[in-house]
Design a protein around this motif. Structure first.
Motif, PDB file in Angstrom:
ATOM      1  N   GLU A  10       0.836  -1.213   0.000  1.00  0.00           N
ATOM      2  CA  GLU A  10       0.000   0.000   0.000  1.00  0.00           C
ATOM      3  C   GLU A  10       0.865   1.256   0.000  1.00  0.00           C
ATOM      4  OE1 GLU A  10      -2.446  -0.338   3.458  1.00  0.00           O
ATOM      5  OE2 GLU A  10      -3.735  -1.874   2.562  1.00  0.00           O
ATOM      6  N   LEU A  11       1.880   1.276   0.852  1.00  0.00           N
ATOM      7  CA  LEU A  11       2.749   2.450   0.952  1.00  0.00           C
ATOM      8  C   LEU A  11       3.514   2.704  -0.350  1.00  0.00           C
ATOM      9  CD1 LEU A  11       4.193   1.867   4.527  1.00  0.00           C
ATOM     10  CD2 LEU A  11       2.654   3.712   3.831  1.00  0.00           C
ATOM     11  N   LEU A  12       3.836   1.633  -1.064  1.00  0.00           N
ATOM     12  CA  LEU A  12       4.599   1.758  -2.309  1.00  0.00           C
ATOM     13  C   LEU A  12       3.710   1.899  -3.538  1.00  0.00           C
ATOM     14  CD1 LEU A  12       7.294  -0.905  -1.455  1.00  0.00           C
ATOM     15  CD2 LEU A  12       7.696   1.548  -1.741  1.00  0.00           C
ATOM     16  N   GLY A  13       2.410   1.708  -3.360  1.00  0.00           N
ATOM     17  CA  GLY A  13       1.492   1.824  -4.486  1.00  0.00           C
ATOM     18  C   GLY A  13       1.590   0.663  -5.467  1.00  0.00           C
ATOM     19  N   VAL A  14       1.917  -0.515  -4.958  1.00  0.00           N
ATOM     20  CA  VAL A  14       2.036  -1.708  -5.796  1.00  0.00           C
ATOM     21  C   VAL A  14       1.240  -2.845  -5.146  1.00  0.00           C
ATOM     22  CG1 VAL A  14       4.309  -1.041  -6.690  1.00  0.00           C
ATOM     23  CG2 VAL A  14       4.168  -2.509  -4.663  1.00  0.00           C
ATOM     24  N   THR A  15       1.170  -3.971  -5.828  1.00  0.00           N
ATOM     25  CA  THR A  15       0.491  -5.131  -5.271  1.00  0.00           C
ATOM     26  C   THR A  15       1.481  -5.983  -4.475  1.00  0.00           C
ATOM     27  OG1 THR A  15       0.948  -6.507  -7.198  1.00  0.00           O
ATOM     28  CG2 THR A  15      -1.088  -5.193  -7.243  1.00  0.00           C
ATOM     29  N   THR A  16       0.944  -6.886  -3.666  1.00  0.00           N
ATOM     30  CA  THR A  16       1.821  -7.805  -2.937  1.00  0.00           C
ATOM     31  C   THR A  16       2.551  -8.722  -3.918  1.00  0.00           C
ATOM     32  OG1 THR A  16      -0.035  -9.313  -2.547  1.00  0.00           O
ATOM     33  CG2 THR A  16       0.496  -7.751  -0.792  1.00  0.00           C
ATOM     34  N   ARG A  17       1.918  -9.023  -5.025  1.00  0.00           N
ATOM     35  CA  ARG A  17       2.582  -9.838  -6.055  1.00  0.00           C
ATOM     36  C   ARG A  17       3.816  -9.109  -6.596  1.00  0.00           C
ATOM     37  NH1 ARG A  17      -0.567 -13.034 -10.437  1.00  0.00           N
ATOM     38  NH2 ARG A  17       0.938 -14.711 -10.399  1.00  0.00           N
ATOM     39  N   THR A  18       3.701  -7.807  -6.807  1.00  0.00           N
ATOM     40  CA  THR A  18       4.851  -7.018  -7.265  1.00  0.00           C
ATOM     41  C   THR A  18       5.970  -7.072  -6.240  1.00  0.00           C
ATOM     42  OG1 THR A  18       3.493  -5.558  -8.630  1.00  0.00           O
ATOM     43  CG2 THR A  18       5.625  -4.701  -7.917  1.00  0.00           C
ATOM     44  N   LEU A  19       5.631  -6.963  -4.960  1.00  0.00           N
ATOM     45  CA  LEU A  19       6.666  -7.058  -3.915  1.00  0.00           C
ATOM     46  C   LEU A  19       7.368  -8.408  -3.973  1.00  0.00           C
ATOM     47  CD1 LEU A  19       5.209  -5.445  -0.669  1.00  0.00           C
ATOM     48  CD2 LEU A  19       7.034  -4.594  -2.132  1.00  0.00           C
ATOM     49  N   LYS A  27      11.298  -9.016  -4.738  1.00  0.00           N
ATOM     50  CA  LYS A  27      12.158  -9.814  -3.849  1.00  0.00           C
ATOM     51  C   LYS A  27      12.946 -10.838  -4.673  1.00  0.00           C
ATOM     52  CE  LYS A  27      11.887 -12.939   0.106  1.00  0.00           C
ATOM     53  NZ  LYS A  27      12.431 -14.125  -0.521  1.00  0.00           N
ATOM     54  N   SER A  28      12.286 -11.504  -5.597  1.00  0.00           N
ATOM     55  CA  SER A  28      12.954 -12.500  -6.451  1.00  0.00           C
ATOM     56  C   SER A  28      14.025 -11.870  -7.326  1.00  0.00           C
ATOM     57  CB  SER A  28      11.938 -13.206  -7.338  1.00  0.00           C
ATOM     58  OG  SER A  28      11.040 -13.949  -6.559  1.00  0.00           O
ATOM     59  N   ALA A  29      13.789 -10.626  -7.740  1.00  0.00           N
ATOM     60  CA  ALA A  29      14.732  -9.918  -8.607  1.00  0.00           C
ATOM     61  C   ALA A  29      15.769  -9.125  -7.819  1.00  0.00           C
ATOM     62  CB  ALA A  29      13.965  -8.980  -9.533  1.00  0.00           C
ATOM     63  N   ASP A  30      15.750  -9.241  -6.481  1.00  0.00           N
ATOM     64  CA  ASP A  30      16.661  -8.487  -5.611  1.00  0.00           C
ATOM     65  C   ASP A  30      16.533  -6.984  -5.859  1.00  0.00           C
ATOM     66  OD1 ASP A  30      18.496  -8.416  -3.523  1.00  0.00           O
ATOM     67  OD2 ASP A  30      20.190  -8.293  -4.899  1.00  0.00           O
ATOM     68  N   PHE A  31      15.293  -6.521  -5.896  1.00  0.00           N
ATOM     69  CA  PHE A  31      14.975  -5.124  -6.147  1.00  0.00           C
ATOM     70  C   PHE A  31      14.020  -4.655  -5.055  1.00  0.00           C
ATOM     71  CE2 PHE A  31      12.248  -1.895  -8.172  1.00  0.00           C
ATOM     72  CZ  PHE A  31      13.207  -1.018  -8.612  1.00  0.00           C
ATOM     73  N   ASP A  46      12.982   5.265   2.142  1.00  0.00           N
ATOM     74  CA  ASP A  46      14.178   5.526   1.331  1.00  0.00           C
ATOM     75  C   ASP A  46      13.957   5.107  -0.117  1.00  0.00           C
ATOM     76  OD1 ASP A  46      15.497   6.491   3.548  1.00  0.00           O
ATOM     77  OD2 ASP A  46      16.741   4.701   3.839  1.00  0.00           O
ATOM     78  N   PHE A  47      13.351   3.939  -0.324  1.00  0.00           N
ATOM     79  CA  PHE A  47      13.095   3.466  -1.682  1.00  0.00           C
ATOM     80  C   PHE A  47      12.157   4.415  -2.412  1.00  0.00           C
ATOM     81  CE2 PHE A  47      10.761   0.912  -4.786  1.00  0.00           C
ATOM     82  CZ  PHE A  47      11.813   0.407  -5.523  1.00  0.00           C
ATOM     83  N   ARG A  48      11.136   4.885  -1.735  1.00  0.00           N
ATOM     84  CA  ARG A  48      10.183   5.829  -2.361  1.00  0.00           C
ATOM     85  C   ARG A  48      10.871   7.134  -2.756  1.00  0.00           C
ATOM     86  NH1 ARG A  48       5.368   6.722   1.395  1.00  0.00           N
ATOM     87  NH2 ARG A  48       4.619   7.904  -0.383  1.00  0.00           N
ATOM     88  N   MET A  49      11.886   7.534  -1.992  1.00  0.00           N
ATOM     89  CA  MET A  49      12.584   8.782  -2.276  1.00  0.00           C
ATOM     90  C   MET A  49      13.742   8.576  -3.254  1.00  0.00           C
ATOM     91  SD  MET A  49      12.492  10.407   1.565  1.00  0.00           S
ATOM     92  CE  MET A  49      13.946  11.321   1.260  1.00  0.00           C
ATOM     93  N   GLY A  50      13.944   7.316  -3.678  1.00  0.00           N
ATOM     94  CA  GLY A  50      15.007   7.039  -4.645  1.00  0.00           C
ATOM     95  C   GLY A  50      16.373   6.892  -4.027  1.00  0.00           C
ATOM     96  N   VAL A  51      16.430   6.696  -2.712  1.00  0.00           N
ATOM     97  CA  VAL A  51      17.723   6.603  -2.026  1.00  0.00           C
ATOM     98  C   VAL A  51      18.250   5.173  -2.019  1.00  0.00           C
ATOM     99  CG1 VAL A  51      18.874   6.925   0.201  1.00  0.00           C
ATOM    100  CG2 VAL A  51      17.134   8.550  -0.561  1.00  0.00           C
ATOM    101  N   ALA A  52      17.364   4.205  -1.905  1.00  0.00           N
ATOM    102  CA  ALA A  52      17.781   2.805  -1.762  1.00  0.00           C
ATOM    103  C   ALA A  52      17.661   2.058  -3.078  1.00  0.00           C
ATOM    104  CB  ALA A  52      16.924   2.126  -0.704  1.00  0.00           C
ATOM    105  N   ARG A  53      18.212   0.856  -3.070  1.00  0.00           N
ATOM    106  CA  ARG A  53      18.224   0.007  -4.251  1.00  0.00           C
ATOM    107  C   ARG A  53      16.881  -0.092  -4.806  1.00  0.00           C
ATOM    108  NH1 ARG A  53      18.251  -6.130  -2.994  1.00  0.00           N
ATOM    109  NH2 ARG A  53      16.649  -6.188  -1.469  1.00  0.00           N
TER     110      ARG A  53
END
Length: 59
Positions: A15-24, A28-32, A52-59
């Motif tokens: 929800e916080l990232l605006g994606v589905t759990t399937r996308t998460l 994870k599988s793609a190390d992203f 951090d990921f939302r702000m573009g700081v993390a992988r």
């Protein structure tokens, strides 16, 4: 006991990232994306890594 406030479950992270759990799971599988931490059968995400990921700081 519950989840420590520094962590959110997979559904809340999606929800916080605006994606589905399937996308998460795909990320994870793609190390992203924010790295999940296993807590028994559950995957938890650190709130600061999500931010951090939302702000573009993390992988």
């Amino acid at each position: 006991m519950g989840i420590p406030s520094a962590y959110v479950n997979q559904r809340r992270a999606a929800e916080l990232l605006g994606v589905t759990t399937r996308t998460l799971r795909n990320w994870k599988s793609a190390d992203f994306g924010p790295r999940p931490v296993r807590d028994g059968p559950s995957l938890l995400y650190r709130r600061d890594e999500i931010d951090d990921f939302r702000m573009g700081v993390a992988r």
